[in-house]
Scaffold this motif. Structure first.
Motif, PDB file in Angstrom:
ATOM      1  N   PRO A   1     -16.656  12.168   5.104  1.00 41.04           N
ATOM      2  CA  PRO A   1     -17.922  11.460   5.241  1.00 41.04           C
ATOM      3  C   PRO A   1     -18.571  11.238   3.883  1.00 41.04           C
ATOM      4  N   GLY A   2     -19.204  10.108   3.727  1.00 44.44           N
ATOM      5  CA  GLY A   2     -19.944   9.826   2.512  1.00 44.44           C
ATOM      6  C   GLY A   2     -19.106   9.317   1.367  1.00 44.44           C
ATOM      7  N   SER A   3     -17.789   9.283   1.527  1.00 36.45           N
ATOM      8  CA  SER A   3     -16.954   8.773   0.451  1.00 36.45           C
ATOM      9  C   SER A   3     -17.137   7.269   0.337  1.00 36.45           C
ATOM     10  N   ALA A   4     -17.238   6.789  -0.879  1.00 30.68           N
ATOM     11  CA  ALA A   4     -17.495   5.376  -1.111  1.00 30.68           C
ATOM     12  C   ALA A   4     -16.184   4.603  -1.101  1.00 30.68           C
ATOM     13  N   VAL A   5     -15.824   4.073   0.032  1.00 31.34           N
ATOM     14  CA  VAL A   5     -14.606   3.278   0.169  1.00 31.34           C
ATOM     15  C   VAL A   5     -15.007   1.827   0.421  1.00 31.34           C
ATOM     16  N   LEU A   6     -14.563   0.925  -0.449  1.00 34.80           N
ATOM     17  CA  LEU A   6     -14.883  -0.491  -0.305  1.00 34.80           C
ATOM     18  C   LEU A   6     -13.905  -1.147   0.659  1.00 34.80           C
ATOM     19  N   THR A   7     -14.406  -1.931   1.571  1.00 34.50           N
ATOM     20  CA  THR A   7     -13.569  -2.681   2.498  1.00 34.50           C
ATOM     21  C   THR A   7     -14.025  -4.138   2.499  1.00 34.50           C
ATOM     22  N   PRO A   8     -13.197  -5.057   2.986  1.00 36.68           N
ATOM     23  CA  PRO A   8     -13.630  -6.458   3.065  1.00 36.68           C
ATOM     24  C   PRO A   8     -14.875  -6.644   3.936  1.00 36.68           C
ATOM     25  N   LYS A   9     -15.109  -5.741   4.879  1.00 34.70           N
ATOM     26  CA  LYS A   9     -16.281  -5.862   5.748  1.00 34.70           C
ATOM     27  C   LYS A   9     -17.551  -5.347   5.087  1.00 34.70           C
ATOM     28  N   THR A  10     -17.410  -4.396   4.164  1.00 31.46           N
ATOM     29  CA  THR A  10     -18.592  -3.789   3.554  1.00 31.46           C
ATOM     30  C   THR A  10     -18.863  -4.282   2.146  1.00 31.46           C
TER      31      THR A  10
ATOM     32  N   PHE B   1     -13.227  -8.383 -10.634  1.00 31.83           N
ATOM     33  CA  PHE B   1     -13.410  -7.364  -9.599  1.00 31.83           C
ATOM     34  C   PHE B   1     -12.762  -6.048 -10.020  1.00 31.83           C
ATOM     35  N   ALA B   2     -11.534  -6.117 -10.539  1.00 29.85           N
ATOM     36  CA  ALA B   2     -10.824  -4.906 -10.956  1.00 29.85           C
ATOM     37  C   ALA B   2     -11.558  -4.190 -12.083  1.00 29.85           C
ATOM     38  N   ALA B   3     -12.106  -4.956 -13.023  1.00 33.12           N
ATOM     39  CA  ALA B   3     -12.832  -4.351 -14.142  1.00 33.12           C
ATOM     40  C   ALA B   3     -14.120  -3.685 -13.663  1.00 33.12           C
ATOM     41  N   ALA B   4     -14.805  -4.325 -12.707  1.00 30.92           N
ATOM     42  CA  ALA B   4     -16.080  -3.798 -12.218  1.00 30.92           C
ATOM     43  C   ALA B   4     -15.900  -2.560 -11.340  1.00 30.92           C
ATOM     44  N   HIS B   5     -14.753  -2.460 -10.677  1.00 28.88           N
ATOM     45  CA  HIS B   5     -14.556  -1.374  -9.707  1.00 28.88           C
ATOM     46  C   HIS B   5     -13.381  -0.466 -10.050  1.00 28.88           C
ATOM     47  N   ARG B   6     -12.986  -0.446 -11.286  1.00 27.60           N
ATOM     48  CA  ARG B   6     -11.861   0.393 -11.703  1.00 27.60           C
ATOM     49  C   ARG B   6     -12.127   1.859 -11.344  1.00 27.60           C
ATOM     50  N   GLY B   7     -11.149   2.498 -10.737  1.00 23.69           N
ATOM     51  CA  GLY B   7     -11.288   3.892 -10.345  1.00 23.69           C
ATOM     52  C   GLY B   7     -11.899   4.094  -8.973  1.00 23.69           C
ATOM     53  N   GLU B   8     -12.418   3.028  -8.367  1.00 22.91           N
ATOM     54  CA  GLU B   8     -12.999   3.133  -7.033  1.00 22.91           C
ATOM     55  C   GLU B   8     -11.911   2.966  -5.969  1.00 22.91           C
ATOM     56  N   THR B   9     -12.232   3.353  -4.758  1.00 18.60           N
ATOM     57  CA  THR B   9     -11.273   3.302  -3.657  1.00 18.60           C
ATOM     58  C   THR B   9     -11.550   2.114  -2.763  1.00 18.60           C
TER      59      THR B   9
ATOM     60  N   ALA C   1      -6.477   2.899  -1.294  1.00 18.51           N
ATOM     61  CA  ALA C   1      -5.939   3.140  -2.638  1.00 18.51           C
ATOM     62  C   ALA C   1      -7.029   3.005  -3.691  1.00 18.51           C
ATOM     63  N   LYS C   2      -6.799   3.649  -4.821  1.00 21.85           N
ATOM     64  CA  LYS C   2      -7.711   3.532  -5.953  1.00 21.85           C
ATOM     65  C   LYS C   2      -7.260   2.397  -6.870  1.00 21.85           C
ATOM     66  N   ILE C   3      -8.230   1.683  -7.411  1.00 19.90           N
ATOM     67  CA  ILE C   3      -7.939   0.602  -8.348  1.00 19.90           C
ATOM     68  C   ILE C   3      -7.582   1.210  -9.701  1.00 19.90           C
ATOM     69  N   VAL C   4      -6.409   0.874 -10.217  1.00 17.71           N
ATOM     70  CA  VAL C   4      -5.975   1.366 -11.526  1.00 17.71           C
ATOM     71  C   VAL C   4      -6.375   0.367 -12.602  1.00 17.71           C
ATOM     72  N   GLU C   5      -5.806  -0.830 -12.538  1.00 15.26           N
ATOM     73  CA  GLU C   5      -6.154  -1.870 -13.502  1.00 15.26           C
ATOM     74  C   GLU C   5      -5.532  -3.191 -13.072  1.00 15.26           C
ATOM     75  N   TYR C   6      -6.031  -4.277 -13.666  1.00  8.52           N
ATOM     76  CA  TYR C   6      -5.458  -5.605 -13.450  1.00  8.52           C
ATOM     77  C   TYR C   6      -4.677  -5.988 -14.693  1.00  8.52           C
ATOM     78  N   GLU C   7      -3.410  -6.333 -14.534  1.00  4.27           N
ATOM     79  CA  GLU C   7      -2.581  -6.745 -15.664  1.00  4.27           C
ATOM     80  C   GLU C   7      -2.686  -8.259 -15.844  1.00  4.27           C
ATOM     81  N   GLN C   8      -3.325  -8.668 -16.919  1.00  6.94           N
ATOM     82  CA  GLN C   8      -3.527 -10.086 -17.167  1.00  6.94           C
ATOM     83  C   GLN C   8      -2.208 -10.827 -17.325  1.00  6.94           C
ATOM     84  N   SER C   9      -1.229 -10.182 -17.954  1.00  7.17           N
ATOM     85  CA  SER C   9       0.036 -10.860 -18.245  1.00  7.17           C
ATOM     86  C   SER C   9       0.867 -11.123 -16.998  1.00  7.17           C
ATOM     87  N   SER C  10       0.741 -10.266 -15.987  1.00  4.98           N
ATOM     88  CA  SER C  10       1.566 -10.400 -14.786  1.00  4.98           C
ATOM     89  C   SER C  10       0.770 -10.782 -13.546  1.00  4.98           C
TER      90      SER C  10
END
Length: 262
Positions: free
Chosen positions: A132-141, A162-170, A240-249
């Protein structure tokens, strides 16, 4: 055969920059593979229009670590036969014997040589979804996540933002296996291309998510009933947790928190 513009499908991008800074913006976008096709100067800002050929379907060409790799579209992994990187020798020697000491007790941590029984979710994996209380982002929220999973361009700058703003979030969303391949020369570790929504042969909206260098049992952290196999087209519930967005790929790397078959 000569290819004309009529034979190529393009995507366009409009960029606004302060007057006098146009050359810098053009150089940056051209470095990323875009072609300047229009320029409209205003009093303060200049509007630049770029285009580039639309990326091929992520199921036709998968960019991994900057190099092209043909997709293994028919690949299926039998979950019960997968072990960690260094377990193959021990597994073959014990194929006809009783379970090893590592596999027999109910471990609090995944064993080195998991069987189907040991692939069941561990206590450490459960709180990732149920706490409970864990901050998990979903398309609905989260409107941002809702927007990017509907995009048709998986190289869109919106995904990078989006990846830069939420890096490390679930994040959590319904997804599927779009492609998979061994990680480098490994035999029991894989790179999984994950799409958003349900698997389809004709469309693949959303970012090109990737689980990189993972074992298909322990690292995916299965919740509920572990499927007998996983392959291209398997529909999943992803946390899953956001690690990073690879610009090259154009890959958005994720670290699995919990995975469930659906």
């Amino acid at each position: 055969m000569v290819t004309t513009d009529a034979d190529v499908a393009y995507e366009t991008q409009t960029v606004r920059t302060i007057r006098g800074m146009e050359s810098r913006a053009v150089k940056k976008w051209e470095t990323d593979g875009w072609e300047l096709v229009g320029q409209n100067q205003g009093r303060v800002k200049t509007e630049l229009t770029f285009r580039r050929p639309k990326p091929k379907s992520r199921r036709l060409l998968w960019i991994i670590g900057g190099s092209a790799l043909a997709l293994l579209l028919a690949s299926v992994i039998t979950i019960g036969t997968i072990s960690e990187r260094n377990a193959e020798t021990a597994a073959s020697a014990e194929a006809t014997s009783a379970p090893s000491i590592e596999a027999s007790p109910a471990p609090t941590q995944p064993s080195a040589s998991p069987t189907m029984a040991s692939a069941a979710p561990t206590e450490s994996a459960a709180p990732a979804v149920a706490e409970p209380g864990s901050a998990v982002l979903t398309p609905k929220t989260n409107p941002e996540l809702e927007s990017i999973v509907a995009l048709t361009d998986y190289c869109s700058p919106d995904i990078a933002a989006f990846a830069a703003a939420h890096r490390g979030e679930t994040i959590a969303f319904p997804g599927y296996v779009g492609a998979m391949a061994p990680h480098g020369s490994a035999k029991t570790r894989y790179d999984f291309l994950i799409g958003a929504g349900d698997f389809s042969e004709t469309s693949d909206a959303g970012p090109a998510f990737q689980f990189r260098d993972v074992n298909a049992i322990n690292d995916l952290k299965w919740m509920g009933t572990t499927p007998d196999s996983i392959g291209v087209g398997t529909n999943l519930s992803i946390t899953a947790k956001i690690v990073e967005y690879e610009q090259s790929s154009c890959l958005l790397l994720l670290d699995p928190v919990a995975t469930a078959a659906r």
